[in-house]
Design a protein around this motif. Structure first.
Motif, short mmCIF file in Angstrom:
data_model
loop_
_atom_site.label_atom_id
_atom_site.label_comp_id
_atom_site.label_asym_id
_atom_site.label_seq_id
_atom_site.Cartn_x
_atom_site.Cartn_y
_atom_site.Cartn_z
N ARG A 10 0.83 -1.21 0.00
CA ARG A 10 0.00 0.00 0.00
C ARG A 10 0.86 1.25 0.00
O ARG A 10 0.55 2.23 -0.68
CB ARG A 10 -0.92 0.02 1.22
N GLU A 11 1.91 1.23 0.79
CA GLU A 11 2.80 2.39 0.85
C GLU A 11 3.47 2.63 -0.50
O GLU A 11 3.68 3.77 -0.90
CB GLU A 11 3.86 2.18 1.93
N ASN A 12 3.80 1.57 -1.21
CA ASN A 12 4.47 1.70 -2.51
C ASN A 12 3.48 1.96 -3.64
O ASN A 12 3.86 2.47 -4.69
CB ASN A 12 5.28 0.44 -2.82
N SER A 13 2.21 1.63 -3.45
CA SER A 13 1.25 1.72 -4.55
C SER A 13 0.95 3.15 -4.96
O SER A 13 0.50 3.40 -6.07
CB SER A 13 -0.05 1.00 -4.19
N SER A 14 1.19 4.09 -4.06
CA SER A 14 0.90 5.49 -4.41
C SER A 14 2.02 6.12 -5.24
O SER A 14 1.87 7.22 -5.74
CB SER A 14 0.69 6.30 -3.13
N ILE A 15 3.11 5.41 -5.37
CA ILE A 15 4.24 5.91 -6.14
C ILE A 15 4.05 5.52 -7.60
O ILE A 15 3.88 4.34 -7.93
CB ILE A 15 5.57 5.33 -5.61
N TYR A 16 4.06 6.51 -8.50
CA TYR A 16 3.91 6.24 -9.93
C TYR A 16 5.10 5.43 -10.42
O TYR A 16 6.24 5.79 -10.15
CB TYR A 16 3.79 7.55 -10.72
N LYS A 17 4.81 4.38 -11.13
CA LYS A 17 5.87 3.53 -11.67
C LYS A 17 6.10 3.88 -13.14
O LYS A 17 5.22 3.69 -13.97
CB LYS A 17 5.50 2.06 -11.50
N PRO A 18 7.27 4.40 -13.44
CA PRO A 18 7.56 4.78 -14.83
C PRO A 18 7.59 3.58 -15.76
O PRO A 18 7.77 2.44 -15.33
CB PRO A 18 8.94 5.43 -14.75
N LEU A 19 7.44 3.85 -17.04
CA LEU A 19 7.41 2.82 -18.06
C LEU A 19 8.61 1.89 -17.96
O LEU A 19 8.47 0.66 -17.99
CB LEU A 19 7.36 3.47 -19.46
N GLN A 20 9.80 2.43 -17.83
CA GLN A 20 11.00 1.60 -17.84
C GLN A 20 11.03 0.65 -16.64
O GLN A 20 11.45 -0.50 -16.76
CB GLN A 20 12.27 2.46 -17.86
N GLU A 21 10.54 1.08 -15.50
CA GLU A 21 10.49 0.21 -14.32
C GLU A 21 9.53 -0.96 -14.56
O GLU A 21 9.83 -2.10 -14.19
CB GLU A 21 10.03 1.02 -13.10
N ARG A 22 8.42 -0.70 -15.19
CA ARG A 22 7.46 -1.76 -15.51
C ARG A 22 8.05 -2.75 -16.51
O ARG A 22 7.93 -3.97 -16.35
CB ARG A 22 6.18 -1.16 -16.09
N LEU A 23 8.69 -2.22 -17.54
CA LEU A 23 9.32 -3.08 -18.55
C LEU A 23 10.43 -3.93 -17.95
O LEU A 23 10.55 -5.12 -18.26
CB LEU A 23 9.86 -2.25 -19.72
N ASP A 24 11.23 -3.33 -17.08
CA ASP A 24 12.31 -4.07 -16.42
C ASP A 24 11.74 -5.22 -15.59
O ASP A 24 12.29 -6.33 -15.60
CB ASP A 24 13.14 -3.14 -15.53
N ALA A 25 10.64 -4.98 -14.88
CA ALA A 25 10.02 -6.02 -14.07
C ALA A 25 9.51 -7.16 -14.95
O ALA A 25 9.72 -8.34 -14.63
CB ALA A 25 8.88 -5.43 -13.23
#
Length: 176
Positions: A10-25
């Motif tokens: 929940r604490e991390n969910s409010s942080i916008y995840k940039p495109l590159q972070e999503r692709l890396d995951a």
């Protein structure tokens, strides 16, 4: 214990995840699945007596296809889309921006334990969400391997796996 995991997400969910972070995951998940492919097929045999060809076609192949689709198309999918502007706002433009939901709960069934755990997980990560994944308690070998794969490939503030029976599943439903 799982309540602490959800709080972290929940604490991390409010942080916008940039495109590159999503692709890396997503790419990390793909590499880890390829690394554990033979062990996955073995776990599916132990849990469901699926022959390796059937297991690959009904479980892994579809997951690989979904990963490839998301990795290839995610930049296009998250772009703002033009929308009709009301006449009252003449002279301006409107756009729709995709945003994450926050924390997503995925409860997977026993019959396709890998496929029905990872395909929703891929979509949730691509959407910028954090995930609580509760695999089936009836596919113990596959669930244990999923824990190892997720822990190795994805950050703990992005995905948490919770093992347990239907009582745990019910409690997770109440919590999220």
């Amino acid at each position: 214990m799982w309540a602490n995991k959800i709080q972290t997400l929940r604490e991390n969910s409010s942080i916008y995840k940039p495109l590159q972070e999503r692709l890396d995951a997503l790419q990390s998940l793909k590499r880890t699945l390829q690394k554990y492919e033979s062990q996955i097929l073995e776990a599916l045999y132990k849990d469901l007596h699926k022959h390796s060809t059937e297991a690959f076609l009904t479980e892994l192949f579809q997951v690989y296809e979904e990963l490839e689709f998301m990795i290839t198309n995610l930049p296009k999918l998250i772009r703002p889309k033009k929308a009709k502007t009301p006449l009252t706002h003449f002279g301006s433009t409107s756009k729709i921006y995709a945003q994450s939901y926050g924390v997503v709960l995925i409860i997977s069934p026993w019959n396709y334990p890998l496929n029905l755990s990872l395909i929703p997980l891929i979509g949730a990560i691509a959407g910028g969400n954090c995930v609580v994944l509760k695999p089936s308690e009836y596919s113990t070998h596959t669930s244990a391997l999923l824990v190892r794969i997720i822990e190795e490939s994805l950050a703990s503030n992005l995905v948490q796996v919770v093992l347990g029976d239907s009582k745990i599943g019910g409690a997770l439903l109440q919590e999220t």
